[in-house]
Design an enzyme around this catalytic site. Structure first.
Site, PDB file in Angstrom:
ATOM      1  N   GLU A 145      51.345  37.811  52.936  1.00 16.89           N
ATOM      2  CA  GLU A 145      52.214  38.817  52.319  1.00 16.89           C
ATOM      3  C   GLU A 145      53.678  38.436  52.544  1.00 16.89           C
ATOM      4  OE1 GLU A 145      48.992  42.399  53.162  1.00 16.89           O
ATOM      5  OE2 GLU A 145      50.936  42.463  54.154  1.00 16.89           O
ATOM      6  N   ASN A 193      45.079  36.014  53.637  1.00 14.82           N
ATOM      7  CA  ASN A 193      46.084  36.647  52.792  1.00 14.82           C
ATOM      8  C   ASN A 193      47.474  36.440  53.390  1.00 14.82           C
ATOM      9  OD1 ASN A 193      45.041  38.397  54.845  1.00 14.82           O
ATOM     10  ND2 ASN A 193      46.021  40.156  53.890  1.00 14.82           N
ATOM     11  N   CYS A 209      39.768  41.328  44.738  1.00 18.13           N
ATOM     12  CA  CYS A 209      40.517  42.248  43.876  1.00 18.13           C
ATOM     13  C   CYS A 209      40.409  41.772  42.419  1.00 18.13           C
ATOM     14  CB  CYS A 209      41.973  42.316  44.326  1.00 18.13           C
ATOM     15  SG  CYS A 209      42.957  40.851  43.918  1.00 18.13           S
ATOM     16  N   CYS A 268      42.023  38.344  41.694  1.00 21.54           N
ATOM     17  CA  CYS A 268      41.225  37.227  42.201  1.00 21.54           C
ATOM     18  C   CYS A 268      39.962  37.021  41.369  1.00 21.54           C
ATOM     19  CB  CYS A 268      40.867  37.438  43.666  1.00 21.54           C
ATOM     20  SG  CYS A 268      42.264  37.170  44.768  1.00 21.54           S
ATOM     21  N   GLU A 274      41.424  34.647  48.964  1.00 23.12           N
ATOM     22  CA  GLU A 274      40.592  33.887  48.028  1.00 23.12           C
ATOM     23  C   GLU A 274      41.436  32.860  47.272  1.00 23.12           C
ATOM     24  OE1 GLU A 274      40.897  37.168  48.410  1.00 23.12           O
ATOM     25  OE2 GLU A 274      39.176  38.251  47.593  1.00 23.12           O
ATOM     26  N   CYS A 282      46.345  36.549  47.932  1.00 26.62           N
ATOM     27  CA  CYS A 282      45.107  36.928  48.612  1.00 26.62           C
ATOM     28  C   CYS A 282      44.446  35.711  49.257  1.00 26.62           C
ATOM     29  CB  CYS A 282      44.129  37.548  47.621  1.00 26.62           C
ATOM     30  SG  CYS A 282      44.736  39.013  46.773  1.00 26.62           S
TER      31      CYS A 282
HETATM   32 ZN   LIG Z   1      42.837  39.264  45.507  1.00 23.00          ZN
END
Ligand SMILES: [Zn+2]
Length: 137
Positions: free
Chosen positions: A48, A46, A94, A97, A58, A56
């Site tokens: 940020e 991930n 999430c 994703c 993924e 993310c």
């Molecule tokens: Zn995600």
């Protein structure tokens, strides 16, 4: 899917989640290892940033694979933990994703989660995690 492959993906995901943290806001590091149908593995964590468009693990892995011409995927292992924690805990994609994965994979695509402390592996099919999902076709 062979247990050996599942374990390898989990190992790759945990390895990358332990390196080069880019999660200064959540302090929650996530690693993903994506397996293509021809046996290649793409890893991501991930990332940020100061605005709200963080990416993310993924989608990092998928984006790397897609931009190198891969379109056929079998599975992804996802692991996550607070940076200070010892063990990775069960982490699954999430909502954003899940939709992304749904659009770039076929039914049967496998999501692998891992509870490191108890050594518990759980697998899901994308259609289980996102039933009745939006699809253009
Ligand atoms: Zn995600």
């Amino acid at each position: 899917m062979k247990n050996e492959i599942v374990r390898r993906l989990i190992q790759e995901a945990t390895d990358i989640a332990k390196k080069n943290f880019c999660c200064p806001y959540s302090n929650f590091t996530v690693g993903a290892a994506l397996l293509t149908s021809d046996g290649k593995i793409y890893k991501g964590f991930n990332v940020e940033n100061d605005a709200i468009q963080s990416i993310c693990a993924e989608r990092t892995a998928f984006t790397k694979a897609l931009t190198e011409g891969n379109r056929d995927f079998r599975a992804i292992a996802v692991v996550g933990k607070d940076i200070e924690d010892i063990f990775f805990r069960r982490t699954i994609p999430c909502g954003y994703c899940r939709q992304f994965i749904r659009e770039y994979t076929k039914d049967g695509f496998t999501i692998i989660s891992y509870d490191e402390e108890n050594d518990i592996i759980k697998t899901y099919k994308i259609e289980e995690l996102l039933p009745e999902s939006f699809r253009k076709e």
